[in-house]
Every structure is written in structure tokens, then in C-alpha cells.
Design a protein around this motif. Structure first.
Motif, short mmCIF file in Angstrom:
data_model
loop_
_atom_site.label_atom_id
_atom_site.label_comp_id
_atom_site.label_asym_id
_atom_site.label_seq_id
_atom_site.Cartn_x
_atom_site.Cartn_y
_atom_site.Cartn_z
N ALA A 285 -13.94 -38.97 -28.78
CA ALA A 285 -15.36 -38.76 -28.50
C ALA A 285 -15.57 -38.18 -27.11
O ALA A 285 -16.38 -37.27 -26.91
N ASN A 286 -14.83 -38.68 -26.13
CA ASN A 286 -14.93 -38.13 -24.77
C ASN A 286 -14.45 -36.69 -24.72
O ASN A 286 -15.04 -35.84 -24.04
N VAL A 287 -13.36 -36.42 -25.45
CA VAL A 287 -12.86 -35.04 -25.49
C VAL A 287 -13.90 -34.12 -26.13
O VAL A 287 -14.16 -33.02 -25.64
N LEU A 288 -14.51 -34.58 -27.24
CA LEU A 288 -15.50 -33.77 -27.94
C LEU A 288 -16.70 -33.48 -27.04
O LEU A 288 -17.16 -32.34 -26.95
N ILE A 289 -17.20 -34.52 -26.36
CA ILE A 289 -18.32 -34.31 -25.43
C ILE A 289 -17.91 -33.34 -24.33
O ILE A 289 -18.67 -32.45 -23.93
N GLY A 290 -16.68 -33.51 -23.83
CA GLY A 290 -16.20 -32.59 -22.79
C GLY A 290 -16.12 -31.16 -23.28
O GLY A 290 -16.51 -30.22 -22.58
N VAL A 291 -15.60 -30.97 -24.51
CA VAL A 291 -15.49 -29.62 -25.06
C VAL A 291 -16.87 -29.00 -25.25
O VAL A 291 -17.09 -27.82 -24.94
N ILE A 292 -17.82 -29.80 -25.76
CA ILE A 292 -19.18 -29.28 -25.94
C ILE A 292 -19.77 -28.84 -24.61
O ILE A 292 -20.35 -27.75 -24.48
N ASN A 293 -19.62 -29.69 -23.58
CA ASN A 293 -20.11 -29.31 -22.25
C ASN A 293 -19.41 -28.07 -21.73
O ASN A 293 -20.03 -27.20 -21.11
N ASP A 294 -18.09 -28.01 -21.96
CA ASP A 294 -17.32 -26.88 -21.44
C ASP A 294 -17.66 -25.58 -22.16
O ASP A 294 -17.65 -24.51 -21.56
N ILE A 295 -17.92 -25.68 -23.47
CA ILE A 295 -18.35 -24.47 -24.20
C ILE A 295 -19.66 -23.97 -23.61
O ILE A 295 -19.85 -22.77 -23.38
N GLY A 296 -20.57 -24.91 -23.33
CA GLY A 296 -21.81 -24.51 -22.66
C GLY A 296 -21.54 -23.91 -21.29
O GLY A 296 -22.17 -22.92 -20.90
N GLY A 297 -20.56 -24.50 -20.57
CA GLY A 297 -20.22 -23.98 -19.26
C GLY A 297 -19.59 -22.60 -19.30
O GLY A 297 -19.64 -21.85 -18.32
N ALA A 298 -18.98 -22.26 -20.44
CA ALA A 298 -18.38 -20.93 -20.59
C ALA A 298 -19.38 -19.92 -21.15
O ALA A 298 -19.51 -18.80 -20.65
N VAL A 299 -20.09 -20.33 -22.20
CA VAL A 299 -21.02 -19.41 -22.86
C VAL A 299 -22.26 -19.16 -22.00
O VAL A 299 -22.75 -18.03 -21.92
N GLY A 300 -22.75 -20.22 -21.34
CA GLY A 300 -23.96 -20.07 -20.53
C GLY A 300 -23.86 -18.98 -19.48
O GLY A 300 -24.71 -18.07 -19.43
N PRO A 301 -22.84 -19.01 -18.62
CA PRO A 301 -22.71 -17.93 -17.63
C PRO A 301 -22.51 -16.55 -18.25
O PRO A 301 -22.97 -15.54 -17.70
N LEU A 302 -21.77 -16.49 -19.38
CA LEU A 302 -21.60 -15.20 -20.04
C LEU A 302 -22.95 -14.63 -20.50
O LEU A 302 -23.25 -13.45 -20.30
N VAL A 303 -23.75 -15.50 -21.12
CA VAL A 303 -25.07 -15.07 -21.56
C VAL A 303 -25.92 -14.67 -20.36
O VAL A 303 -26.63 -13.65 -20.39
N ALA A 304 -25.83 -15.47 -19.29
CA ALA A 304 -26.59 -15.15 -18.09
C ALA A 304 -26.17 -13.80 -17.51
O ALA A 304 -27.01 -13.01 -17.05
N ALA A 305 -24.85 -13.54 -17.53
CA ALA A 305 -24.37 -12.27 -16.99
C ALA A 305 -24.90 -11.09 -17.80
O ALA A 305 -25.31 -10.06 -17.24
N VAL A 306 -24.90 -11.23 -19.13
CA VAL A 306 -25.43 -10.16 -19.98
C VAL A 306 -26.93 -9.98 -19.76
O VAL A 306 -27.43 -8.85 -19.60
N LEU A 307 -27.66 -11.09 -19.72
CA LEU A 307 -29.11 -11.00 -19.49
C LEU A 307 -29.42 -10.40 -18.12
O LEU A 307 -30.36 -9.61 -17.97
N PHE A 308 -28.62 -10.78 -17.14
CA PHE A 308 -28.87 -10.29 -15.78
C PHE A 308 -28.65 -8.79 -15.68
O PHE A 308 -29.25 -8.11 -14.84
N ALA A 309 -27.77 -8.26 -16.54
CA ALA A 309 -27.53 -6.81 -16.52
C ALA A 309 -28.70 -6.04 -17.14
O ALA A 309 -28.87 -4.85 -16.88
N TRP A 310 -29.53 -6.72 -17.95
CA TRP A 310 -30.61 -6.03 -18.66
C TRP A 310 -32.00 -6.50 -18.23
O TRP A 310 -33.00 -5.86 -18.58
N ALA A 311 -32.09 -7.61 -17.53
CA ALA A 311 -33.40 -8.14 -17.17
C ALA A 311 -33.33 -8.76 -15.78
O ALA A 311 -32.25 -8.85 -15.18
N ASP A 312 -34.49 -9.20 -15.28
CA ASP A 312 -34.49 -9.81 -13.95
C ASP A 312 -34.12 -11.28 -14.05
O ASP A 312 -34.04 -11.86 -15.13
N ILE A 313 -33.92 -11.90 -12.87
CA ILE A 313 -33.42 -13.27 -12.84
C ILE A 313 -34.45 -14.24 -13.42
O ILE A 313 -34.10 -15.26 -14.01
N GLY A 314 -35.74 -13.92 -13.27
CA GLY A 314 -36.77 -14.78 -13.85
C GLY A 314 -36.66 -14.87 -15.36
O GLY A 314 -36.85 -15.94 -15.95
#
Length: 445
Positions: A44-73
Motif C-alpha cells: 500500500a505504501n509503495v502504491l501510494i508512493g508510485v501514484i505520487n511519483d507518477i504525478g511528480g513525473a507527469v505534472g512537470p511534463l504537462v507543465a512544460a508543454v503548457l508553458f511552451a504554448w501558454a502563459d504561466i497563469g
């Protein structure tokens, strides 16, 4: 951000961090309540960690793509909507049936008592204190890398804008996923000390290595390694806290840990600009990595041997206990406590195990063989493997209601009165099941 109001933006960021920090102590404290076996708690701890880590990996990637096409707001707007979706999904989550009193107690006591209780437990227990300190070091490294990734991308990679910094942050998240999976394998196979030591080493060394890196791919690998170390430390530390901390203080200790985590991240984030300004990028990475490594090693060294001394319950005994309906609803911490207090007993044929009218001192679970139950000299029934006896006298605080005699050689698993009552009466579902079992037996008699 859209209206160019920095003070309002910083205030919103502080509120965001405060709101986000509320979730992890609750999750960490309820995982033992929704698992019944030690291996399930680790998974259960590993699963929660993986879920958080997937968010930690996907979130910045999405932010990077959005930042290339839109403003920070616009970037913050997208993630704000996602956060609102998370609120909707958890709005009706009912955790009342998992509470053993700790969650209900939080509603009755004020905040100061909660915090003081957690701090007092850490002050008294040296091992708990060292585990929390080591986990905070991981947050210090993450806070430092959050800022250092931006500086590194601009100075060493000549990046304009936030896209490369987003890739570096995503690398930490991807490394964290690997770290969570490694932690699950190591904790499942060994005691907690080995992954704890490994995480301390992996956490600091890569940050020092950044002084010699000036290309994107090697930088992503180094950032990913830091993620591996951070996640190893986080998952291992969470399992250690759940096993070490008193059940009624678990929420509070996780709350104190979360507060220290936020403080450590703030210290790391504040230190990097000062170090870069005073020493340059190369020295800043060297000093930061060395500091993280040394502090982590000191914290881990202070618990050397103690984590390995934590009880490692026999899975076979756990399975036998969970086969009894009395114990099926119990959480993993209660089951571990029962298992630690359980003893195997072998009695020869013809032995009177308990006598009618005696004081009840323990619970019995039949492992093999056959026993005869008699009431007032009349045979009532027989007991075979998987069945139990002795719970009536314990739960109702009354003399033994029957005599139990071994027909054949019998193997029994016994649990002393105090450990049995603490486990069964402390859980609403288990108590309800116990009342039904006792009522049925007394009705038969």
C-alpha cells in the motif's frame, strides 16, 4: 499572476502548500487501518508512493508543454481545475469504519494537543525521531532541486523559459517511481535498514555529481537518481513510522513529519539562491549534495540495528489468525501485535486444556488435532483445525463456560488475555463479530 499581483500570488502559493500538506498525514495514518497483513502495508505504501511519483513525473511534463504554448497563469489554471476534480472525487470518502479512535479523537481535541502529542512522542522515542529527521532530509533535497533545476537549466544548459526545468523536475518524478518499486522489493525481502542506508547514499551523491554535468541527458539521469533516493527514503520511512509509532499517535506523528517536511523543503529552496549567488553553480551543487549526504547518513546511522530489530511476524501465524472471523476485520498493526504475542502449544491426547469455572487467561486457536467441548459433564461439540475457543471468558469477563479436552495430540496457538482484548475490543467491526460469536456459543449452552 494574470493581474500581475505578486503578493497575492505568493499568498495563494502558501495556502496551496498548507492545503496540500493536510493530505499526506491522513493517508499515512489510515493505510495501517485498511490493510491486515505486513506485506499489504508495504504494498500500500509503495502504491501510494508510485501514484505520487507518477504525478511528480507527469505534472512537470504537462507543465512544460503548457508553458511552451501558454502563459504561466494558464498553467496554474489547468492544475487548479485538476485539484478541484480531486476534491470532488474524495468528497464522500467515509473513513469512519477504519478509525480506532485516533481519527475521532482529532475532532474532539484542539490542534495544540495534537501537535504537542506528536512532538512529545518524537522527543521520547529516539528511533522515531531519527526516522523523521532522515525523511525530512529527503524533502530538503527535493526543495533544493526544485529551485536548483531552474538555475541549472538556465546557467548550465543555456535554456530560455521553463521547459527544460520542467524536464528535470519530471526526471525526479520518474526516478521516484523506480525508487518506490525498489523499496517494495527490498522491504519485502529484507528488514528496513538496508533500503534506509541505500536511500541516504543515493540521495546526496548525484547532487554533488551535478558539478560535472553540462548536458541535458546526463542531467536528467542525475536528477532521476535523486528521485530514486528520495522515494526509497520516503516509502521506507513511512513503513517504519507505521510500525514504530503508537496507534493513537500515528496521525499526529505524521502531521509533525509533514510540518518538518515543508520546513525542510523551504530551507532547501531558500538556501540554493544564496549558495549559487555566493559560490556559483558548481560549488552550490557540491555543498548541497555533501550536506544532504552527511545529514542523511548521520540520521540513518543513529538507528542502525534498531530498525532491523522490529518484529517480523510469521506470515503463517498471520494467516491462521486472520482465518478466525474475530480477527478478520483487524488492521495490520493489531494483527502484528497479536502475532508478536502469540505462542504455539502442543498438548497430548487426554489433556484438559481449560476447565469449566476456571478464570479465563488466554485465547486458543486449533492448529491441528481434535478437542471435545463439554458443559456440565455433557458433550456439546468437537473442535478441529481452524476453530477457536476461550474467547467468551475473555470478552465477557466471566469464568470458563465449558471444559475443553484434547481427543488427539493437539497443536494450539495461544494469545494472552491483555493482547487479545486490546486487539478485539479496539476495533468496532471485530467487537461486533465477537459479540455475535459469543452470543451464539452462549445460546448453544
Amino acid at each position: 499572476i494574470w493581474v500581475d499581483a505578486p503578493l497575492a500570488a505568493y499568498t495563494a502559493a502558501v495556502l496551496l502548500s498548507g492545503a496540500h500538506s493536510l493530505t499526506r498525514p491522513v493517508v499515512g495514518s489510515i493505510l495501517p487501518a485498511v490493510t491486515s497483513r505486513p506485506d499489504e502495508l508495504v504494498r500500500a505504501n509503495v502504491l501510494i508512493g508510485v501514484i505520487n511519483d507518477i504525478g511528480g513525473a507527469v505534472g512537470p511534463l504537462v507543465a512544460a508543454v503548457l508553458f511552451a504554448w501558454a502563459d504561466i497563469g494558464s498553467v496554474f489554471m489547468v492544475f487548479g481545475v485538476l485539484a478541484a476534480l480531486g476534491m470532488v472525487l474524495t468528497w464522500d470518502l467515509d473513513l469512519a469504519h477504519t478509525a480506532d479512535g485516533a481519527l475521532a479523537g482529532m475532532r474532539r481535541r484542539d490542534l495544540a494537543d495534537q501537535v504537542i502529542g506528536g512532538l512529545r512522542a518524537l522527543r521520547i522515542d529516539r528511533t522515531l525521531r531519527a526516522v523523521v529527521a532522515a525523511m525530512a532530509v529527503g524533502s530538503l533535497a527535493v526543495g533544493a532541486l526544485d529551485v536548483f533545476g531552474v538555475v541549472f537549466a538556465e546557467v548550465r544548459l543555456d535554456a530560455v523559459g521553463g521547459s527544460l526545468a520542467g524536464l528535470l523536475a519530471a526526471s525526479v518524478g520518474m526516478g521516484s517511481i523506480v525508487g518506490s518499486l525498489i523499496a517494495g522489493r527490498l522491504i519485502g525481502r529484507d528488514a528496513l535498514m538496508r533500503p534506509f542506508l541505500l536511500s541516504a547514499a543515493v540521495l546526496g551523491v548525484p547532487i554533488v555529481a551535478l558539478a560535472a554535468v553540462d548536458r541535458l541527458v546526463p542531467a536528467m539521469i542525475v536528477f532521476a537518481l535523486v528521485g530514486v533516493g528520495r522515494s526509497l527514503l520516503s516509502v521506507t520511512g513511512a513503513v517504519a513510522l507505521q510500525r514504530l509509532a503508537p496507534r493513537n499517535l500515528l496521525v499526529r506523528i505524521f502531521g509533525v513529519y509533514e510540518g518538518l517536511t515543508m520546513l525542510a523543503m523551504a530551507v532547501g529552496a531558500l538556501a540554493i539562491p544564496l549558495l549559487v549567488e555566493g559560490l556559483g553553480v558548481d560549488w552550490a551543487s557540491g555543498v548541497t549534495g555533501t550536506a544532504v549526504l552527511l545529514i542523511a547518513l548521520v540520521a540513518v546511522a543513529s538507528v542502525v540495528g534498531q530498525l532491523d530489530e522490529l518484529p517480523r511476524p510469521d506470515p503463517a501465524v498471520i494467516e491462521r489468525l486472520l482465518a478466525d472471523p474475530l480477527f478478520a476485520p483487524l488492521d495490520v498493526l493489531a494483527i502484528e501485535s497479536l502475532t508478536a504475542n502469540a505462542c504455539e502449544l502442543t498438548v497430548p491426547a487426554g489433556t484438559v486444556v481449560v476447565s469449566e469455572g476456571d478464570v479465563g487467561d488466554r485465547y486458543y486457536l486449533v492448529l491441528h488435532g481434535r478437542l471435545e467441548v463439554s458443559v456440565a459433564g455433557r458433550i456439546a461439540r468437537q473442535l478441529t483445525a481452524g476453530q477457536s475457543f476461550g474467547e467468551i471468558a475473555l470478552l465477557r469477563d466471566m469464568p470458563r463456560q465449558a471444559t475443553v479436552t484434547a481427543i488427539t495430540a493437539v497443536g494450539l496457538l495461544t494469545v494472552e488475555r491483555a493482547a487479545f482484548l486490546e486487539a478485539v475490543t479496539g476495533h468496532p467491526q471485530s467487537r461486533s463479530t465477537a459479540d455475535q460469536v459469543v452470543g451464539a456459543h452462549l445460546g448453544d449452552h
